[in-house]
Scaffold this motif. Structure first.
Motif, PDB file in Angstrom:
ATOM      1  N   GLY A  74       0.823  -1.201   0.000  1.00 23.18           N
ATOM      2  CA  GLY A  74       0.000   0.000   0.000  1.00 23.18           C
ATOM      3  C   GLY A  74       0.854   1.246   0.000  1.00 23.18           C
ATOM      4  N   SER A  75       0.441   2.217  -0.788  1.00 20.78           N
ATOM      5  CA  SER A  75       1.232   3.449  -0.912  1.00 20.78           C
ATOM      6  C   SER A  75       1.319   4.200   0.413  1.00 20.78           C
ATOM      7  N   ALA A  76       0.279   4.117   1.240  1.00 20.03           N
ATOM      8  CA  ALA A  76       0.309   4.803   2.531  1.00 20.03           C
ATOM      9  C   ALA A  76       1.364   4.187   3.445  1.00 20.03           C
ATOM     10  N   THR A  77       1.476   2.881   3.418  1.00 21.78           N
ATOM     11  CA  THR A  77       2.484   2.195   4.240  1.00 21.78           C
ATOM     12  C   THR A  77       3.891   2.576   3.783  1.00 21.78           C
ATOM     13  N   VAL A  78       4.096   2.569   2.476  1.00 20.57           N
ATOM     14  CA  VAL A  78       5.413   2.935   1.942  1.00 20.57           C
ATOM     15  C   VAL A  78       5.728   4.384   2.291  1.00 20.57           C
ATOM     16  N   ALA A  79       4.762   5.260   2.154  1.00 24.07           N
ATOM     17  CA  ALA A  79       4.972   6.675   2.460  1.00 24.07           C
ATOM     18  C   ALA A  79       5.301   6.884   3.937  1.00 24.07           C
ATOM     19  N   ALA A  80       4.760   6.030   4.813  1.00 28.27           N
ATOM     20  CA  ALA A  80       4.987   6.175   6.256  1.00 28.27           C
ATOM     21  C   ALA A  80       6.349   5.630   6.689  1.00 28.27           C
ATOM     22  N   MET A  81       6.992   4.853   5.847  1.00 34.24           N
ATOM     23  CA  MET A  81       8.298   4.278   6.197  1.00 34.24           C
ATOM     24  C   MET A  81       9.369   5.358   6.234  1.00 34.24           C
ATOM     25  N   ASP A  82      10.287   5.243   7.195  1.00 38.62           N
ATOM     26  CA  ASP A  82      11.449   6.127   7.127  1.00 38.62           C
ATOM     27  C   ASP A  82      12.382   5.565   6.054  1.00 38.62           C
ATOM     28  N   ASP A  83      13.423   6.309   5.725  1.00 39.00           N
ATOM     29  CA  ASP A  83      14.294   5.907   4.620  1.00 39.00           C
ATOM     30  C   ASP A  83      14.943   4.549   4.860  1.00 39.00           C
ATOM     31  N   GLN A  84      15.394   4.280   6.075  1.00 42.87           N
ATOM     32  CA  GLN A  84      16.047   2.995   6.363  1.00 42.87           C
ATOM     33  C   GLN A  84      15.069   1.833   6.212  1.00 42.87           C
ATOM     34  N   ALA A  85      13.836   2.007   6.651  1.00 43.56           N
ATOM     35  CA  ALA A  85      12.821   0.955   6.506  1.00 43.56           C
ATOM     36  C   ALA A  85      12.490   0.739   5.034  1.00 43.56           C
ATOM     37  N   ALA A  86      12.440   1.823   4.273  1.00 48.17           N
ATOM     38  CA  ALA A  86      12.162   1.711   2.839  1.00 48.17           C
ATOM     39  C   ALA A  86      13.281   0.953   2.133  1.00 48.17           C
ATOM     40  N   LEU A  87      14.528   1.271   2.456  1.00 49.59           N
ATOM     41  CA  LEU A  87      15.660   0.563   1.854  1.00 49.59           C
ATOM     42  C   LEU A  87      15.658  -0.910   2.247  1.00 49.59           C
ATOM     43  N   ALA A  88      15.328  -1.202   3.489  1.00 52.56           N
ATOM     44  CA  ALA A  88      15.271  -2.599   3.941  1.00 52.56           C
ATOM     45  C   ALA A  88      14.175  -3.367   3.210  1.00 52.56           C
ATOM     46  N   ALA A  89      13.037  -2.726   2.986  1.00 54.64           N
ATOM     47  CA  ALA A  89      11.941  -3.369   2.254  1.00 54.64           C
ATOM     48  C   ALA A  89      12.348  -3.652   0.812  1.00 54.64           C
ATOM     49  N   LEU A  90      13.021  -2.698   0.181  1.00 55.80           N
ATOM     50  CA  LEU A  90      13.496  -2.883  -1.190  1.00 55.80           C
ATOM     51  C   LEU A  90      14.513  -4.029  -1.267  1.00 55.80           C
ATOM     52  N   ALA A  91      15.422  -4.078  -0.302  1.00 53.13           N
ATOM     53  CA  ALA A  91      16.450  -5.121  -0.303  1.00 53.13           C
ATOM     54  C   ALA A  91      15.849  -6.504  -0.054  1.00 53.13           C
ATOM     55  N   ALA A  92      14.723  -6.553   0.633  1.00 55.66           N
ATOM     56  CA  ALA A  92      14.092  -7.831   0.961  1.00 55.66           C
ATOM     57  C   ALA A  92      13.211  -8.377  -0.161  1.00 55.66           C
ATOM     58  N   ASP A  93      12.708  -7.500  -1.024  1.00 54.28           N
ATOM     59  CA  ASP A  93      11.776  -7.933  -2.076  1.00 54.28           C
ATOM     60  C   ASP A  93      12.117  -7.231  -3.385  1.00 54.28           C
ATOM     61  N   GLY A  94      12.783  -7.949  -4.277  1.00 54.55           N
ATOM     62  CA  GLY A  94      13.188  -7.377  -5.554  1.00 54.55           C
ATOM     63  C   GLY A  94      12.039  -6.892  -6.405  1.00 54.55           C
ATOM     64  N   LYS A  95      10.846  -7.436  -6.182  1.00 46.48           N
ATOM     65  CA  LYS A  95       9.699  -6.994  -6.975  1.00 46.48           C
ATOM     66  C   LYS A  95       9.222  -5.598  -6.576  1.00 46.48           C
ATOM     67  N   LEU A  96       9.707  -5.085  -5.456  1.00 44.58           N
ATOM     68  CA  LEU A  96       9.387  -3.709  -5.061  1.00 44.58           C
ATOM     69  C   LEU A  96      10.208  -2.685  -5.846  1.00 44.58           C
ATOM     70  N   ILE A  97      11.304  -3.139  -6.443  1.00 46.89           N
ATOM     71  CA  ILE A  97      12.240  -2.237  -7.106  1.00 46.89           C
ATOM     72  C   ILE A  97      11.865  -2.053  -8.571  1.00 46.89           C
ATOM     73  N   LYS A  98      11.856  -0.810  -9.000  1.00 49.45           N
ATOM     74  CA  LYS A  98      11.622  -0.523 -10.419  1.00 49.45           C
ATOM     75  C   LYS A  98      12.743  -1.164 -11.229  1.00 49.45           C
ATOM     76  N   ARG A  99      12.359  -1.804 -12.337  1.00 45.26           N
ATOM     77  CA  ARG A  99      13.349  -2.508 -13.141  1.00 45.26           C
ATOM     78  C   ARG A  99      13.383  -1.988 -14.557  1.00 45.26           C
ATOM     79  N   PRO A 100      14.497  -2.255 -15.207  1.00 45.70           N
ATOM     80  CA  PRO A 100      15.712  -2.830 -14.660  1.00 45.70           C
ATOM     81  C   PRO A 100      16.414  -1.855 -13.727  1.00 45.70           C
ATOM     82  N   PHE A 101      17.223  -2.412 -12.865  1.00 56.50           N
ATOM     83  CA  PHE A 101      18.012  -1.651 -11.907  1.00 56.50           C
ATOM     84  C   PHE A 101      19.465  -1.975 -12.212  1.00 56.50           C
ATOM     85  N   ALA A 102      20.291  -0.966 -12.417  1.00 56.49           N
ATOM     86  CA  ALA A 102      21.678  -1.214 -12.790  1.00 56.49           C
ATOM     87  C   ALA A 102      22.626  -0.301 -12.010  1.00 56.49           C
TER      88      ALA A 102
END
Length: 123
Positions: A74-102
């Motif tokens: 949910g966009s509200a959950t992502v918006a509520a995350m601090d930067d470190q939590a957002a980075l951790a979420a991205l690192a945990a789930d590759g499908k959260l990351i816009k692709r391709p990523f280089a």
């Protein structure tokens, strides 16, 4: 182009396939040793690479806002995350990351595929 590049892609992603085809036309290949191709769903980028991209591109460009993982959070959950939590979420789930990523060997981050942007960054 003589840079070394690591690209995180998803085999079923048309944009990723287009980027890989374009890179091949520019002389990048695994066989030549100047390209590493990683399945983003099996091995997402680590916190260091994501932090580099975050600093260069900003938080908003890193998220795949049209993906199922993003919608599930949910966009509200992502918006509520601090930067470190957002980075951790991205690192945990590759499908959260816009692709391709280089990431280039020099530390330049690219996300999504815009040939003109990639050409400029890879010179």
């Amino acid at each position: 182009m003589s840079q070394r590049l690591r690209i995180y892609s998803y085999p079923q992603c048309g944009t990723c396939r287009n980027a890989l085809q374009w890179l091949a036309q520019q002389g990048f290949s695994v066989a030549e040793g100047n390209l590493d191709v990683v399945n983003i769903t099996e091995q997402p980028p680590g916190l260091e690479e994501l932090s580099t991209a975050f600093e260069q591109l900003g938080r908003k460009r890193l998220f795949n806002t049209s993906g199922q993982s993003y919608r599930a959070l949910g966009s509200a959950t992502v918006a509520a995350m601090d930067d470190q939590a957002a980075l951790a979420a991205l690192a945990a789930d590759g499908k959260l990351i816009k692709r391709p990523f280089a990431i280039t060997a020099g530390g330049t981050a690219l996300v999504g595929f815009k040939p003109e942007e990639w050409e400029s960054a890879l010179r």
